[in-house]
Design a protein around this motif. Structure first.
Motif, PDB file in Angstrom:
ATOM      1  N   LYS A 182       2.666   1.322   4.613  1.00  0.00           N
ATOM      2  CA  LYS A 182       2.344  -0.462   4.566  1.00  0.00           C
ATOM      3  C   LYS A 182       1.588  -0.096   5.918  1.00  0.00           C
TER       4      LYS A 182
ATOM      5  N   ALA B  67      -3.144   0.469   6.275  1.00  0.00           N
ATOM      6  CA  ALA B  67      -3.794  -0.761   7.061  1.00  0.00           C
ATOM      7  C   ALA B  67      -4.505  -0.189   8.286  1.00  0.00           C
ATOM      8  N   HIS B  68      -3.847   0.447   9.108  1.00  0.00           N
ATOM      9  CA  HIS B  68      -4.911   1.260  10.071  1.00  0.00           C
ATOM     10  C   HIS B  68      -6.009   2.393   9.666  1.00  0.00           C
TER      11      HIS B  68
ATOM     12  N   ARG C  92      -7.597   2.168   6.790  1.00  0.00           N
ATOM     13  CA  ARG C  92      -8.435   1.601   6.119  1.00  0.00           C
ATOM     14  C   ARG C  92      -9.295   0.456   7.313  1.00  0.00           C
ATOM     15  N   THR C  93      -9.197   0.921   8.214  1.00  0.00           N
ATOM     16  CA  THR C  93      -9.916   0.265   9.404  1.00  0.00           C
ATOM     17  C   THR C  93     -11.170   1.176   9.865  1.00  0.00           C
TER      18      THR C  93
END
Length: 254
Positions: free
Chosen positions: A213, A217-218, A220-221
């Motif tokens: 997770k 998240a990292h 995607r940015t």
């Protein structure tokens, strides 16, 4: 049941990957194709291919995920001594993208403890070489006396680097290439190198596991950030010899 993907079928959500109790934790999907467009889509979603010759293309998203933060890279006293020698001696060079396919072939033939054969087949080399030609994959190569003696390759999207494989034909040559990559990424604010799966070698260099997770998240940015330049030489190694730098708290809680 692991889904079989047709050429135009999207990847399932990474949360559908097989769990720790299965015989293949992290396995998400299988397909017959290894198209460059499929590869790019996979990396942007935190997915990577890994399979043996004769198998279909197997796509993975393990939980946890092995990563290396450039600011956490461990420079042991012996490696520091080696890096000082590399900086001092003209025979040593770091070359970037000198011969991407040759580095892949060297990684394919490098002996691996407990492994037989390689997944880096001709089709894999062709697919990643296409990524290299469009600027999305790079090789970092250690040269000694005019010969390539170590190196690594991986995929670079925005401010994310996804490491794939390393090789060395002389002691510490792959570590030298990795150190040069780490120093370059630190200069350009790259916060994370994807190492895919845990190995004792990576852990000894500062690698650690985070949750899928947090990793996704990292990714995607940072895959959408402006790309960094890919031209540097061994002078970047000096950055690792003058201090450790201040770590950034960039990751969500694991």
């Amino acid at each position: 049941m692991v889904p079989w993907l047709s050429p135009d079928e999207p990847f399932p959500a990474v949360e559908r990957a097989l769990g720790a109790s299965s015989g293949a934790p992290g396995l998400l999907a299988a397909s017959a194709d290894l198209l460059p467009s499929r590869l790019i889509d996979a990396y942007r979603r935190g997915i990577f291919p890994w399979y043996s010759d004769g198998q279909p293309v197997l796509w993975w998203s393990p939980d946890p995920r092995m990563i290396l933060r450039p600011d956490e890279f461990k420079v042991s006293p012996s490696l520091k001594k080696t890096l000082k020698r590399v900086l001092r001696e003209d025979a040593w060079e770091i070359r970037v993208d000198n011969n991407f396919a040759a580095v892949m072939r060297a990684c394919a033939t490098a002996p691996r403890h407990g492994q037989r054969g390689t997944w880096i087949t001709g089709d894999v080399i062709d697919a990643y070489s296409t990524l290299h030609r469009i600027g999305d994959a790079h090789s970092i190569e250690a040269w000694l006396g005019g010969e390539r003696v170590g190196g690594l390759y991986g995929v670079a999207l925005g401010t994310m680097f996804f490491g794939e494989s390393m090789f060395a034909s002389v002691t510490d040559a792959s570590k030298i290439a990795l150190a040069a990559l780490v120093a370059h990424l630190r200069r350009h604010g790259v916060e994370l190198i994807d190492c895919q799966q845990n190995t004792a070698h990576l852990a000894s260099l500062g690698g650690r596991e985070i949750s899928r997770k947090a990793f996704i998240a990292h990714v995607r940015t940072h895959v959408n950030a402006a790309p960094i330049p890919w031209n540097f030489d061994k002078a970047v190694l000096a950055d690792l010899l003058g201090g450790r730098g201040t770590p950034d708290a960039f990751l969500p809680a694991a």
